[in-house]
Structure formats: structure tokens, C-alpha cells
Design a protein around this motif. Structure first.
Motif: not given
Length: 220
Positions: A83-93, A98-109, A111-116
Motif C-alpha cells: 500500500t503506497l500512501i501519499d501523506f502530503g506534509y501531514d505527519t499527524s496521521n 505503521k509504514c515500513e519505509k518513509v520517503l521524504f521528497i522535496t525539490d530546490l524550492q 517553500h517546499n524545503l521549509k515545509r519538509l
């Protein structure tokens, strides 16, 4: 044996989730995609019938099941291999823990860096950092890694994906045309996808991966 849950946090990453799902499908795995992200970018890539009613909210498309996050826990009836789950930026879920692996994804922008950078994850899932859409400018991937050092991700689990017009073409095409073919992806993206599939399936042979990837990239 329950589902293997794979979580995705950060900026839009719908194409990565779609590509991984297609490869897993051609490895004979039963796959579910779940979209909790506020952008609903993954949702836009799935052709939703006009007649679809809210009480019938699982969508089966091209061998893969999909559901919006708000219906996931309430209506889950089947088991999936992945089951592949897109949480957006929400870590409260709570499902994230329960996730076996977690991928943190950003680009060079910024605003995206700050949110992550400002999110807090205290789960035990194996962590990966993907820096995507990298192009030559004064902001280097090393700076992004430094800014996200609080995530404590090992260097061998950091992937840098350089901006490529073909990659972008397939990404946009997946939403407008609902086509998940991706031949001739850039080498960094292809390497990342194959590496992650191997990490998800430790017993997979090189031949099995090559065959599954070839079918997936052709849109089968």
C-alpha cells in the motif's frame, strides 16, 4: 501477513508512486494507492467515472486499486502486498507510524524545503530522502541535505534526481491522459526506481526486475 505500507511525505510525488505501483504490479504484487495529500495530485492521475458514488469509492484501474485517504480506514476490506500512501506534509496521521519505509521528497524550492524541514517524524520506518527537479543554480543538493540533516537519513538512502524534460513530459501526461508509460526516463530516476524496488523485494532477481520494469515503462 499484513500489507507492507510505504509512506511518502513532501512535495508532489505522484509520478514516483505511479511508476513504483506499475513495476510492483508486473512483479505479481497486489497494490493499493492511497491519497491523503492536500493537492490531490495522485487522485488527478486516476480516471474517476462520472457515475462513481461516494459509497463505492475504490477505483480499480489497469490492475491497481486506488482510494482517497478519507475513505481508506473506514472501507478497507482486502489485504494488499503493498500500500503506497501519499501523506502530503501531514505527519499527524497515525497510519504513518505503521509504514515500513518513509520517503521524504522535496525539490530546490524554498517553500517546499521549509515545509519538509519543519515536519516531525518519530516513527521507525526506514527513511529515504529524494531531492527532485535538480538543475544548475546556486542552490545545490548538498545544501538541501544539510538543511534536512535533522531527519537523520543515511547517505546511501539519499537520491538526487536531476530535472529532465522527458521526465516532466511523462509526469504531466499521467494526469491529463491517465497514461502511465515512462520509456526513456532519465538515468537517475530509473536507477532510483529500480533500487527502491530491490529494497522492497530483497529476493527479486535481476531478470525479474528487468522484465517487470520493461513491461511497466511500456504502459502495460
Amino acid at each position: 501477513m499484513g500489507d507492507k505500507l510505504i509512506g511518502f511525505l513532501g512535495c508532489d510525488k505522484y509520478e514516483i508512486i505511479l511508476y513504483l505501483s506499475r513495476i510492483l504490479y508486473h512483479l505479481g504484487k497486489k497494490v493499493l494507492l492511497v491519497d491523503y495529500a492536500e493537492t490531490e495530485a495522485l487522485y488527478q492521475s486516476i480516471p474517476v467515472p462520472d457515475t462513481l458514488k461516494e459509497e463505492n469509492n475504490y477505483i480499480h484501474y489497469s490492475g491497481i486499486d486506488f482510494i482517497q485517504g478519507k475513505y481508506y480506514e473506514r472501507n478497507k476490506k482486502e489485504e494488499y502486498d503493498y500500500t503506497l500512501i501519499d501523506f502530503g506534509y501531514d505527519t499527524s496521521n497515525i497510519i504513518l507510524s505503521k509504514c515500513e519505509k518513509v520517503l521524504f521528497i522535496t525539490d530546490l524550492q524554498l517553500h517546499n524545503l521549509k515545509r519538509l524541514k519543519n515536519i516531525f517524524y518519530n516513527g521507525n520506518g526506514e527513511k529515504y530522502l529524494i531531492i527532485k527537479d535538480v538543475f544548475p543554480c546556486k542552490i545545490k543538493p548538498e545544501y538541501i541535505k544539510e538543511q534536512l540533516s535533522n531527519l537523520m537519513i543515511e547517505e546511501q538512502q539519499v537520491y538526487i534526481l536531476y530535472q529532465d524534460s522527458i521526465d516532466m513530459k511523462y509526469r504531466i501526461q499521467s494526469q491529463y491522459d491517465h497514461k502511465f508509460s515512462f520509456p526513456k526516463l532519465s538515468k537517475p530516476v530509473k536507477t532510483f526506481l529500480q533500487d527502491l524496488i530491490i529494497r522492497l523485494n530483497e529476493n527479486i532477481s535481476g531478470k525479474q526486475l528487468r522484465v517487470a520494469y520493461s513491461k511497466a515503462e511500456r504502459g502495460k
